[in-house]
Every structure is written in C-alpha cells, then in structure tokens.
Motif scaffolding. Sequence first.
Motif, mmCIF file in Angstrom:
data_model
loop_
_atom_site.group_PDB
_atom_site.id
_atom_site.type_symbol
_atom_site.label_atom_id
_atom_site.label_comp_id
_atom_site.label_asym_id
_atom_site.label_seq_id
_atom_site.Cartn_x
_atom_site.Cartn_y
_atom_site.Cartn_z
ATOM 1 N N ARG A 76 0.829 -1.218 0.000
ATOM 2 C CA ARG A 76 0.000 0.000 0.000
ATOM 3 C C ARG A 76 0.856 1.257 0.000
ATOM 4 O O ARG A 76 0.459 2.285 -0.546
ATOM 5 N N SER A 77 2.026 1.182 0.670
ATOM 6 C CA SER A 77 2.852 2.384 0.727
ATOM 7 C C SER A 77 3.414 2.725 -0.643
ATOM 8 O O SER A 77 3.919 3.817 -0.859
ATOM 9 N N PHE A 89 -9.171 13.316 5.546
ATOM 10 C CA PHE A 89 -9.120 13.295 7.008
ATOM 11 C C PHE A 89 -9.549 14.656 7.538
ATOM 12 O O PHE A 89 -8.812 15.628 7.471
ATOM 13 N N ALA B 168 -6.634 5.465 5.390
ATOM 14 C CA ALA B 168 -5.346 5.531 6.082
ATOM 15 C C ALA B 168 -4.492 4.316 5.739
ATOM 16 O O ALA B 168 -3.295 4.440 5.464
ATOM 17 N N CYS B 169 -5.127 3.145 5.717
ATOM 18 C CA CYS B 169 -4.379 1.917 5.398
ATOM 19 C C CYS B 169 -3.871 1.960 3.962
ATOM 20 O O CYS B 169 -2.755 1.541 3.668
ATOM 21 N N LEU B 171 -2.925 4.355 2.379
ATOM 22 C CA LEU B 171 -1.781 5.249 2.262
ATOM 23 C C LEU B 171 -0.527 4.606 2.832
ATOM 24 O O LEU B 171 0.540 5.217 2.830
ATOM 25 N N GLY B 172 -0.656 3.402 3.359
ATOM 26 C CA GLY B 172 0.509 2.695 3.872
ATOM 27 C C GLY B 172 0.684 2.820 5.368
ATOM 28 O O GLY B 172 1.725 2.475 5.907
ATOM 29 N N LEU B 173 -0.354 3.332 6.083
ATOM 30 C CA LEU B 173 -0.260 3.351 7.535
ATOM 31 C C LEU B 173 -0.596 1.958 8.067
ATOM 32 O O LEU B 173 -1.456 1.276 7.511
ATOM 33 N N THR B 174 0.076 1.565 9.129
ATOM 34 C CA THR B 174 -0.282 0.287 9.732
ATOM 35 C C THR B 174 -1.614 0.462 10.438
ATOM 36 O O THR B 174 -2.073 1.579 10.657
#
Lengths: 102, 278
Positions: A76-77, A89, B168-169, B171-174
Amino acid sequence: MIELIHLEKKYDLAAPLKDVNTVISRGDIISVIGPSGTGKSTLLRCINLLEKPTGGQILLDGEEITAPKYNPTKARSRMGMVFQSFNLFNHLTVIENLIIPS
Amino acid sequence: MSDLYVTEENKKAIPLSEALFTVEITGMVRDEGYAAAARPFWESVTDSFRKTFIVENRWQLFLDGIGTTLLITVLSILFGTALGFSVFLLCRKGNPVANGVTHILIRLVTGLPTVVLLMVLYYVIFGGLTVSAAVVSVICFSLVFGSAVCAMVKGRVDTVGVGQTEAACSLGLTDRKAFFHVVLPQALPYILPQYREQISALVKATSVVGYVAVQDLTKMGDIIRSRTFEAFFPLLVVAAVYFLLAELLTWLACRLEIRMDPKRRSKEKIMKGVAASD
C-alpha cells in the motif's frame, strides 16, 4: 508493474471477480468500465488488499502481494488510491492530508 | 459499632464469648405538647455553626472527608481511564470469546447499583483478605469508571466511518497508526464531553463509600450530624463541597478537551509537524 493472474473474489451471494487476468505496465493509463455492481471497485480494493481475494494472485513488480505472509502495508505504501467518497481526514489540515503517509 | 445481639443464629456464625456486660435500650417519645424554647434566630444559627465547625475542631473532620473523597475520585479517574482504554484496545482486535467475556463483565459492572457492587467487592470478593476499605472503594470506582470509558470510546470510535481506516491503510499506515493518527483524533472531540459528564457523575457516586466504613465527606457529615443533632450546616457544607468538587474536576477536563481538539491546534504546531515529516 501490476499483474493479475486468475484473480477471483467471491462473496456468499455474488462473485464479482471471476478469473481476471491482466498486466498493467509502468505508465499505462487504464479505465475500468462497467455498469454499477460489476466489481470495478472490488477489483481496485483487491489490488490495494483492502479486500482479500478468494483466489488467484496479484504480483507487484514480480512480488506476490497475495502471499499469506505478505505485509499489506508494504504494497500500500507504494500505491496511491483515491476513494469514491474521497475519505479526506477531516481533523487534519490540507497539507497534513497531503503528507500523512510520511 | 452497631448493636450485636446474642442469638442462637449469631452464635453459629461467629464464636461469641460469654456476655461480659449488657446494655439497656431506652426508647424515647416526644411529648406532643412540648415546644422548643424560642431563641432568637441569629443566636440559634451561630450556635449551630459553632457546634458544627468549631467545637472539637470539627472542621478538620470535613477537611479529612474532602481529602478522602478527592483521593478516591482522582485515583478512580486515573485507574479507570487507563483500565477502560486498555480494555478497549485489547478488545479492538481481540478474539470473539474473550471479547464476549469482557462484554459480560462490563454489563455486570454497569448493571449493578454501585453501592451493591461496592459491598459485594468489600464483603465477598475481598472479604477474606485484609484490604483497606479505601482501596476496595478505589477498585470499585475504577471498575465503574473504566466500564463507562470503554463503552464511550467504543461507541464513538465506531461512528468514525470505516472509510477513514481504509483510506489511512491504503496510504501505507499500519492498522495501529491508522487508529491512533486518524480514527481516534476524530472520535476524541465527541468522547471528551461524555467523559466530563462521567467525572461529574463519579464524584457524586463516591458518596456511598460510607457503606464500607470509609470516612469520606458524606460520612463525616453524618458523624457530625449524629453528634450535634444539627442537620443544617453539615448537609449544606457537604452539598456545597460536592458541587464545587464536581465543577473543579469538570473544569479540568474541559481544559483537556480544548488542548486535545485537533482543530484548535496552533499554526506553529501544525507547521512543526509538517517540517518534522520532511
């Protein structure tokens, strides 16, 4: 490069993705077109691993991201995804929304 | 000590010695024709005030009581918040069986009258151990407050759309970062007003600790009342102090609320975070 090999997603009452195969190379611009409810979003969500595919493989630059032990955060990153409802957000400022993954 | 009657049933329950001395009980009935000797109003007020506060330094009893009430309340808020939030975090991704058990325990704590829960803890669960009543009170109110904290955090976190977590996930956030950086900050502005209400409710709820012989503010008021036969000043002071304590703690929680609102952050603080992430 993203490769989809025999990708399948089944729910109890529907199977939006059946044997999807494609290769998306660097620089490709692809449109996925279809009537409502045919699995366009499901396909994108599968590639981002927000949905767990029930069969087949997804390769990202040759690495299988659908492997059981693969850490989804890693894939995903390296992907950007814009949601249908944006999901900005609300509690953050514009610039924070832009830089949040860092 | 309250009256202890030597009956056959009591003898079976506890080993009683031979009766060493007996006390006669006297009943009194008020003469209907009696009227209290009329005193000037001001004199009776000052006399009542003197008896309630000055005689035997009784104001110190009030201070002790306030200290005990405040101590139990503040400790219960701290432990209860830590407990409630930890339980919520553990349940967030916990297995269904453990979550079910936790849910039942929370229902038990919130479903019992606080005074019954307090007595169950003191006389049954900690009955065989020598644990001070004040400690049991703190445990009891930490459980009560913790249950409330857990329920309100869960309720509010659930109202933040699942899309926020997904975004959020993606975007690569855990998962953990998505919760602490995206979901929780959006739920907090709604949690904190409820939290404030709970604090105010807790201050008032602690007034039952006298049931397990903790000498808190209410109990001290009772003690003084029973010595002076004056109800006016003791109850007035007790009522006023509870009100002020609740107001004080609520005000502190309000300050916290303002500090934690993400929309009220200063420009400098935001830019500092931005610069730090470069």
